[in-house]
Design a protein around this motif. Structure first.
Motif, PDB file in Angstrom:
ATOM      1  N   ALA A  26       0.830  -1.208   0.000  1.00  0.00           N
ATOM      2  CA  ALA A  26       0.000   0.000   0.000  1.00  0.00           C
ATOM      3  C   ALA A  26       0.864   1.257   0.000  1.00  0.00           C
ATOM      4  N   GLU A  45       9.879   3.863   6.422  1.00  0.00           N
ATOM      5  CA  GLU A  45       9.850   2.403   6.495  1.00  0.00           C
ATOM      6  C   GLU A  45      10.598   1.947   7.749  1.00  0.00           C
ATOM      7  N   THR A  83       5.254  -7.240   3.255  1.00  0.00           N
ATOM      8  CA  THR A  83       4.910  -8.660   3.127  1.00  0.00           C
ATOM      9  C   THR A  83       4.907  -9.107   1.664  1.00  0.00           C
ATOM     10  N   ALA A  90      -1.246 -13.892  -5.893  1.00  0.00           N
ATOM     11  CA  ALA A  90      -2.556 -14.164  -6.511  1.00  0.00           C
ATOM     12  C   ALA A  90      -3.424 -12.906  -6.460  1.00  0.00           C
ATOM     13  N   THR A 476      -4.889  -8.335  -1.678  1.00  0.00           N
ATOM     14  CA  THR A 476      -3.917  -7.285  -2.033  1.00  0.00           C
ATOM     15  C   THR A 476      -4.319  -6.504  -3.279  1.00  0.00           C
TER      16      THR A 476
HETATM   17  C1  LIG Z   1       2.926 -16.184   2.859  1.00  0.00           C
HETATM   18  C2  LIG Z   1       1.976 -15.123   2.368  1.00  0.00           C
HETATM   19  C3  LIG Z   1       1.422 -15.232   1.093  1.00  0.00           C
HETATM   20  C4  LIG Z   1       0.531 -14.258   0.636  1.00  0.00           C
HETATM   21  N1  LIG Z   1       0.016 -14.393  -0.623  1.00  0.00           N
HETATM   22  C5  LIG Z   1      -0.892 -13.492  -1.051  1.00  0.00           C
HETATM   23  C6  LIG Z   1      -1.485 -13.621  -2.342  1.00  0.00           C
HETATM   24  O1  LIG Z   1      -1.174 -14.540  -3.107  1.00  0.00           O
HETATM   25  N2  LIG Z   1      -2.401 -12.696  -2.724  1.00  0.00           N
HETATM   26  C7  LIG Z   1      -2.761 -11.659  -1.910  1.00  0.00           C
HETATM   27  O2  LIG Z   1      -3.630 -10.872  -2.300  1.00  0.00           O
HETATM   28  N3  LIG Z   1      -2.190 -11.496  -0.695  1.00  0.00           N
HETATM   29  C8  LIG Z   1      -1.268 -12.372  -0.248  1.00  0.00           C
HETATM   30  N4  LIG Z   1      -0.690 -12.206   0.982  1.00  0.00           N
HETATM   31  C9  LIG Z   1      -1.034 -10.990   1.776  1.00  0.00           C
HETATM   32  C10 LIG Z   1      -0.224  -9.778   1.281  1.00  0.00           C
HETATM   33  O3  LIG Z   1       1.134  -9.996   1.469  1.00  0.00           O
HETATM   34  C11 LIG Z   1      -0.695  -8.538   2.043  1.00  0.00           C
HETATM   35  O4  LIG Z   1      -2.091  -8.371   1.820  1.00  0.00           O
HETATM   36  C12 LIG Z   1      -0.011  -7.254   1.597  1.00  0.00           C
HETATM   37  O5  LIG Z   1       1.384  -7.354   1.647  1.00  0.00           O
HETATM   38  C13 LIG Z   1      -0.468  -6.121   2.516  1.00  0.00           C
HETATM   39  O6  LIG Z   1       0.107  -4.914   2.077  1.00  0.00           O
HETATM   40  P1  LIG Z   1       0.329  -3.728   3.114  1.00  0.00           P
HETATM   41  O7  LIG Z   1       1.123  -2.685   2.413  1.00  0.00           O
HETATM   42  O8  LIG Z   1      -0.961  -3.346   3.722  1.00  0.00           O
HETATM   43  O9  LIG Z   1       1.189  -4.384   4.299  1.00  0.00           O
HETATM   44  P2  LIG Z   1       2.734  -4.881   4.233  1.00  0.00           P
HETATM   45  O10 LIG Z   1       3.044  -5.370   2.862  1.00  0.00           O
HETATM   46  O11 LIG Z   1       2.881  -5.826   5.348  1.00  0.00           O
HETATM   47  O12 LIG Z   1       3.538  -3.547   4.482  1.00  0.00           O
HETATM   48  C14 LIG Z   1       3.546  -2.867   5.720  1.00  0.00           C
HETATM   49  C15 LIG Z   1       4.867  -2.076   5.813  1.00  0.00           C
HETATM   50  O13 LIG Z   1       4.850  -1.266   6.970  1.00  0.00           O
HETATM   51  C16 LIG Z   1       6.102  -1.354   7.613  1.00  0.00           C
HETATM   52  N5  LIG Z   1       5.895  -1.046   9.039  1.00  0.00           N
HETATM   53  C17 LIG Z   1       5.190  -1.770   9.933  1.00  0.00           C
HETATM   54  N6  LIG Z   1       5.192  -1.162  11.131  1.00  0.00           N
HETATM   55  C18 LIG Z   1       5.896  -0.025  10.990  1.00  0.00           C
HETATM   56  C19 LIG Z   1       6.207   1.057  11.850  1.00  0.00           C
HETATM   57  N7  LIG Z   1       5.803   1.086  13.123  1.00  0.00           N
HETATM   58  N8  LIG Z   1       6.933   2.097  11.357  1.00  0.00           N
HETATM   59  C20 LIG Z   1       7.335   2.124  10.059  1.00  0.00           C
HETATM   60  N9  LIG Z   1       7.070   1.116   9.198  1.00  0.00           N
HETATM   61  C21 LIG Z   1       6.349   0.052   9.654  1.00  0.00           C
HETATM   62  C22 LIG Z   1       6.557  -2.768   7.370  1.00  0.00           C
HETATM   63  O14 LIG Z   1       7.947  -2.908   7.522  1.00  0.00           O
HETATM   64  C23 LIG Z   1       6.086  -2.978   5.925  1.00  0.00           C
HETATM   65  O15 LIG Z   1       7.061  -2.581   4.995  1.00  0.00           O
HETATM   66  C24 LIG Z   1       0.206 -13.154   1.469  1.00  0.00           C
HETATM   67  C25 LIG Z   1       0.768 -13.039   2.749  1.00  0.00           C
HETATM   68  C26 LIG Z   1       1.633 -14.023   3.203  1.00  0.00           C
HETATM   69  C27 LIG Z   1       2.210 -13.879   4.584  1.00  0.00           C
END
Ligand SMILES: Cc1cc2nc3c(=O)[nH]c(=O)nc-3n(C[C@H](O)[C@H](O)[C@H](O)COP(=O)(O)OP(=O)(O)OC[C@H]3O[C@@H](n4cnc5c(N)ncnc54)[C@H](O)[C@@H]3O)c2cc1C
Length: 498
Positions: A26, A45, A83, A90, A476
């Motif tokens: 995101a 980050e 993550t 997918a 995602t």
């Molecule tokens: C094994 C696995 C397989 C997956 N496969 C799929 C799939 O096939 N399809 C799908 O749709 N989804 C999948 N997902 C889920 C997907 O990874 C997440 O939905 C997606 O990464 C979420 O994006 P995000 O940016 O919200 O969170 P994240 O990608 O987790 O990013 C959050 C960021 O915030 C940072 N952060 C956290 N706390 C702090 C803080 N206090 N200060 C500063 N930075 C911070 C972290 O370091 C990270 O970089 C999978 C997840 C896993 C674990």
């Protein structure tokens, strides 16, 4: 520009028009939309370029059963790209029904329909590196006039940190700051706006980030936690006047308890490819008639077994289908086996598949704070995952209706191990959703329809923590679409305020 908070002065204050905390799917997607906008952007980050144990351990917490204590640590990654460094990739759109209020699904309904997200899904495909998504059912002739719809997934595990790092580094108006952990959302004394984000490094430095607008994009657990731990101005945390932060938290669960057997002619039905496969589900009218939540039927990543009529018949699960077929007026021996007689010379294909019901939202399923503290003195997360029993009914009924329809059409047979389904321990899918749900009414949601925290004029949340309901579809792709929608809104807000 790429900076490391470890190299900045203790006490430094960074400022920008827009401050985005968290550089995962995101946060990076949001930052990319402002590269040529003329606005200054800070992208903070908490991790670095590689996975480091002490940084990753900041994610450790505890959980009640059925989640394991290791769940908060293992199901997400803390480094650039978040993550997406180990996601499978997918991608699937949510269905129109996922956005609608359904009287049989408590607390369902988004503030807008799927059509609102359609243009953003198209743009999200570019960000994710996939082809434009199919919004409608594919292969409509296969199940023509049927209760079943077929959706197409695409898979491409783009590592957002690796793929977009150079673009972020080279953008003149953007500063990407690594190892900058947000440790507090600092509200002004009137609690109506954010003054700054307090930052800390594991080496002991303290810094601050100031901006016109702030976006937390910390992931589907940490967004809730950060609001809860920021409790100095409002004792219950930021945006938590109605005790909603952390509640309605969701994950997907799958039951790998069914098998399908189809003839050569319909082999495409069970073809599975990691880079894109089919997901079946009951159409909206049937879901409404039977008051079911949305439930996907997804073929598992196991080899396709050919010529397995005997293997399937030996599988004890097969016989258990009989009583349920009686209810639908189909005699299993005559009609189902009879269907296959028409393809007696065909090869048969057998595959296991999973039932993936949407989680019914409930306030008892939640992200809370535990008693242990992390190295910054912040309480670690404690997870309570609760799934209403109605979820079992949906999974079971969906399997029955699917089997009935497939048999009636002579497409194949389905065997479901209902005993296994009843006793199944939910396995989490690592799709963190909810906790800061979106609703126009502040008594029912933490953020409004534009993802702004209701009581705070300049604080927005990005990511699946804002999802009011979870669909069965992987989250995602919808996170990306929602983030692009938020980017448009913030661009226009910052434009007005310039
Ligand atoms: C094994 C696995 C397989 C997956 N496969 C799929 C799939 O096939 N399809 C799908 O749709 N989804 C999948 N997902 C889920 C997907 O990874 C997440 O939905 C997606 O990464 C979420 O994006 P995000 O940016 O919200 O969170 P994240 O990608 O987790 O990013 C959050 C960021 O915030 C940072 N952060 C956290 N706390 C702090 C803080 N206090 N200060 C500063 N930075 C911070 C972290 O370091 C990270 O970089 C999978 C997840 C896993 C674990």
């Amino acid at each position: 520009m790429l900076l490391d908070a470890n190299d900045l002065d203790h006490g430094a204050v960074l400022d920008a028009d827009l401050c985005i905390a968290g550089a995962g799917a995101a946060g990076i997607t949001l930052a990319l939309q402002f590269l040529d906008s003329g606005r200054s952007v800070l992208l903070l980050e908490g991790g670095g370029l590689k996975r480091e144990t002490d940084v990753q351990n900041l994610y450790a917490g505890t959980s009640d059963e059925p989640l394991a204590d290791g769940y908060p640590l293992m199901s997400r990654l803390r480094l650039l790209g978040g993550t997406t460094n180990h996601w499978i990739g997918a991608c699937l759109t949510f269905d129109p029904i996922d956005f609608t209020a359904r009287d049989w699904v408590p607390d369902s309904g988004w503030p807008f329909e799927r059509s609102e997200l359609r243009p953003y899904y198209m743009r999200a495909a570019e960000v994710a590196g996939i082809s434009p998504p199919a919004f409608d059912d594919v292969d409509p002739t296969l199940f023509e006039g049927s209760m079943i719809g077929v959706k197409q997934t695409q898979g491409h595990a783009r590592r957002f940190g690796e793929v977009y790092r150079e673009q972020l580094e080279e953008a003149p108006a953007l500063r990407l700051v690594l190892n900058a952990n947000v440790v507090r959302v600092a509200l002004g004394q009137d609690a109506g706006s954010v003054e700054q984000l307090d930052l800390a490094t594991l080496g002991g430095k303290r810094l601050a980030a100031r901006a016109k607008c702030f976006v937390l994009a910390l992931g589907g657990i940490e967004n809730s936690r950060m609001l809860l731990v920021s409790d100095d101005v409002q004792s219950t945390g930021v945006g938590n006047a109605h005790d909603l932060v952390g509640r309605y938290w969701m994950d997907h669960s799958g039951f790998p308890v069914a098998a399908v057997c189809v003839s050569d002619r319909d082999r495409t039905l069970v073809t599975y490819r990691p880079q894109g496969g089919r997901v079946l589900r009951l159409n909206e009218e049937i879901q409404r008639r039977h008051r079911l939540v949305n439930c996907g039927l997804m073929f598992n990543h196991v080899p396709l077994i050919e010529d397995t009529r005997h293997a399937l018949l030996r599988d004890g699960a097969w016989q258990r289908l009989a009583p349920y077929l009686e209810d639908s007026g189909i005699r299993p021996e005559s009609s189902l086996l009879g269907r296959f007689d028409r393809h007696r010379d065909d090869k048969l294909y057998y595959r296991r598949f999973s039932l993936l019901p949407e989680q019914i939202p409930t306030p008892d399923s939640r992200v809370t704070l535990g008693t242990a503290e992390d190295p910054f003195g912040l309480r670690r997360v404690h997870m309570q995952w609760s799934l209403p029993p109605e979820t079992y009914r949906t999974a079971r009924k969906t399997a029955e209706l699917f089997a009935e329809d497939l048999g009636r059409r002579g497409l194949g047979r389905v065997a479901v191990d209902f005993d296994a389904l009843e006793g199944a321990v939910y396995q989490p899918g690592f799709h963190h959703m909810g906790g800061t749900r979106m609703h126009p009414d502040p008594r029912q949601g933490v953020v409004d329809g534009q993802c702004r925290v209701h009581s705070v004029a300049n604080l927005y949340l990005a990511g699946s923590s804002v999802f009011p309901t979870s669909s069965y579809a992987n989250p995602t792709f919808t996170i990306l679409a929602m983030t692009l929608r938020l980017a448009d809104y913030l661009a226009s807000r910052l434009g007005r305020e310039a």
